[in-house]
Design an enzyme around this catalytic site. Structure first.
Site, short mmCIF file in Angstrom:
data_model
loop_
_atom_site.label_atom_id
_atom_site.label_comp_id
_atom_site.label_asym_id
_atom_site.label_seq_id
_atom_site.Cartn_x
_atom_site.Cartn_y
_atom_site.Cartn_z
CG ASP A 44 -7.99 9.64 -3.87
OD1 ASP A 44 -9.27 8.88 -2.36
OD2 ASP A 44 -7.07 9.40 -3.35
CE1 TYR A 49 -1.65 10.62 -2.33
CE2 TYR A 49 -4.25 11.36 -3.36
CZ TYR A 49 -2.65 10.06 -2.75
OH TYR A 49 -3.04 9.24 -3.27
CE LYS A 77 -6.26 7.87 -0.03
NZ LYS A 77 -5.84 8.33 -1.03
CG HIS A 110 -1.88 6.74 2.39
ND1 HIS A 110 -1.90 8.37 2.15
CD2 HIS A 110 -2.16 5.71 0.73
CE1 HIS A 110 -1.65 8.13 0.54
NE2 HIS A 110 -1.51 6.40 -0.09
N1 LIG Z 1 -3.69 4.85 -1.87
C1 LIG Z 1 -3.10 4.80 -2.43
O1 LIG Z 1 -1.46 4.16 -1.74
C2 LIG Z 1 -2.83 5.56 -3.82
C3 LIG Z 1 -1.39 5.24 -4.95
C4 LIG Z 1 -1.54 5.69 -6.04
C5 LIG Z 1 -2.56 6.54 -6.48
N2 LIG Z 1 -3.48 7.11 -5.14
C6 LIG Z 1 -4.90 7.88 -5.64
O2 LIG Z 1 -5.30 6.99 -6.82
C7 LIG Z 1 -5.78 8.18 -7.97
C8 LIG Z 1 -5.07 7.70 -9.14
O3 LIG Z 1 -3.87 7.34 -9.39
P1 LIG Z 1 -2.70 7.79 -10.44
O4 LIG Z 1 -2.83 9.19 -10.23
O5 LIG Z 1 -1.65 6.70 -9.52
O6 LIG Z 1 -2.80 7.21 -11.93
P2 LIG Z 1 -4.08 6.73 -12.70
O7 LIG Z 1 -4.95 7.86 -12.70
O8 LIG Z 1 -4.38 5.95 -13.30
O9 LIG Z 1 -3.27 8.04 -14.01
C9 LIG Z 1 -2.75 9.37 -13.66
C10 LIG Z 1 -2.24 9.77 -14.98
O10 LIG Z 1 -2.98 9.14 -16.06
C11 LIG Z 1 -2.77 10.24 -17.28
N3 LIG Z 1 -4.77 10.87 -17.85
C12 LIG Z 1 -5.57 10.64 -17.27
N4 LIG Z 1 -6.11 10.78 -17.28
C13 LIG Z 1 -5.83 10.47 -19.21
C14 LIG Z 1 -7.00 10.50 -20.52
N5 LIG Z 1 -7.66 10.44 -20.06
N6 LIG Z 1 -5.96 10.09 -21.92
C15 LIG Z 1 -4.41 9.85 -20.78
N7 LIG Z 1 -3.59 10.18 -20.29
C16 LIG Z 1 -4.01 10.30 -18.85
C17 LIG Z 1 -2.67 11.71 -16.58
O11 LIG Z 1 -1.92 12.81 -16.76
P3 LIG Z 1 -2.48 14.33 -16.61
O12 LIG Z 1 -2.29 14.66 -15.57
O13 LIG Z 1 -1.40 14.93 -17.68
O14 LIG Z 1 -3.74 14.63 -17.43
C18 LIG Z 1 -1.67 10.99 -15.35
O15 LIG Z 1 -0.47 11.44 -15.24
C19 LIG Z 1 -4.53 9.69 -7.44
O16 LIG Z 1 -4.48 10.56 -7.74
C20 LIG Z 1 -4.48 9.68 -5.91
O17 LIG Z 1 -6.04 9.80 -5.42
C21 LIG Z 1 -3.86 6.36 -4.02
#
Ligand SMILES: NC(=O)c1ccc[n+]([C@@H]2O[C@H](COP(=O)([O-])OP(=O)(O)OC[C@H]3O[C@@H](n4cnc5c(N)ncnc54)[C@H](OP(=O)(O)O)[C@@H]3O)[C@@H](O)[C@H]2O)c1
Length: 330
Positions: A44, A49, A77, A110
């Protein structure tokens, strides 16, 4: 084995994907390669990004080693600064070029609101203080018509929405010739989107959970990039109830949070740049949460009060006619 769901468009979407927000290009290239090596087939990303080039490099390496394009599912997106009919084709072409692909598996709008485009840099036009200039003329239905053309031209196999509210989803659904087959929204134990999930079930729209772990790094990002602080910020990874369930199943709290969403039939896209955590985050298919666990997790829901991404860090966004969370404003 890849677990997938069938989209309304007829294509399959792997239920676990790699999120890539906030990952620097050099770091994401390695992360995507590590993810592909350990079985991920869904990535994704988004124009916003700024890492599509790096993802493209990792994909190129994978294809050179014999990986098949057909087996990989790529979502990107349309950026909020390209949210007008005349810009859709330009931005999808730019994404395809950066990713080194000739089609996308999923192209999402998006956000429902929009900012003005700086035509020279193809990024958001800004005020002197660096804040983005809102574009109040957005017409999501007209943008959707252009999204449909991307399916007809073969540039996108499936199209969908992100951050749209129920009313906005319904408006698109009712006017669409090519229906949205995916909705990507914030979704985690503190914000379970029960009502929007019902709506999507009715329309046969697959829901993807963004920030499935509660986005632990977002707090620092909001503060450093936008000088914006949320009053409360979730710490799901250390929640005592989740810790208890994880200990019982001999799994990590992250795995419990992710497995919960999978058992609800939701697609998840956890982000990690660590090859160890990337592996753990897809190692979800050798255990099952009990009905009792599911109830405990369901009860953690704070509904819209659990929202992290209200986008108020974009100055004045709440005044945009298509700001999706108006009903939650104080
Ligand atoms: N459509 C939208 O508007 C939108 C908005 C936000 C996000 N997104 C998408 O959704 C994806 C996921 O959301 P997100 O990045 O906000 O948050 P998330 O996936 O909930 O959390 C990611 C964070 O958690 C840490 N992490 C990952 N696996 C872990 C584990 N097993 N144990 C402990 N910590 C862990 C990562 O650090 P490390 O990298 O150091 O492991 C990172 O800081 C995004 O990357 C993006 O692709 C879309």
């Amino acid at each position: 084995m890849i677990h997938s769901v069938r989209l309304l468009s007829g294509y399959d979407m792997p239920t676990v994907g790699l999120g890539t927000w906030q990952a620097k290009p050099e770091e994401i290239e390695n992360a995507v390669s590590a993810a592909l090596e350990c079985g991920y087939r869904h990535i994704d990303t988004a124009t916003n990004y700024n890492n599509e080039d790096a993802i493209g490099r990792a994909l190129k390496k994978w294809f050179e080693k014999g990986g098949a394009r057909e087996e990989i599912f790529i979502t990107t997106k349309l950026p909020h600064f390209g949210n007008r009919p005349s810009d859709v084709e330009k931005f999808i072409n730019l994404s395809l070029e950066r990713l080194g692909l000739d089609y996308l598996d999923m192209y999402l709008i998006h956000m429902p609101f929009a900012f003005k485009l700086d035509e020279k840099t193809l990024t958001a036009a800004t005020h002197e203080d660096g804040s983005y200039i809102l574009d109040f003329d957005t017409n999501p239905l007209a943008v959707w018509k252009e999204m449909e053309k991307q399916v007809k031209s073969g540039r996108a196999r499936s199209i969908g929405l992100s951050n749209f509210n129920e009313e906005q989803i319904t408006a698109i659904w009712e006017s669409a010739q090519v229906k949205p087959s995916n909705l990507q929204v914030e979704l985690h134990a503190y914000m379970q989107q029960k009502s929007i999930r019902e709506l999507c079930k009715k329309y046969n729209i697959i829901v993807t959970a963004y920030s499935p772990l509660g986005s632990p790094a977002a707090k620092t990002h909001f503060r450093t990039k936008y000088n914006y602080d949320l009053d409360t910020f979730p710490d799901l990874l250390n929640h005592p109830i989740i810790l208890e369930i994880a200990t019982r199943h001999k799994k990590t709290t992250a795995q419990v949070l992710l497995r919960y969403l999978l058992q609800l039939g939701i697609v998840i896209i956890p982000k990690s740049s660590s090859s160890e955590r990337i592996k753990l985050n897809i190692d979800l298919f050798d255990f099952a949460l009990t009905e009792e666990d599911m109830t405990l997790l369901s009860d953690l829901d704070k509904d819209v009060h659990g929202r992290i991404f209200n986008f108020l860090f974009f100055k004045g966004v709440q005044d945009h006619p298509h700001y999706p969370f108006k009903s939650e404003l104080p």
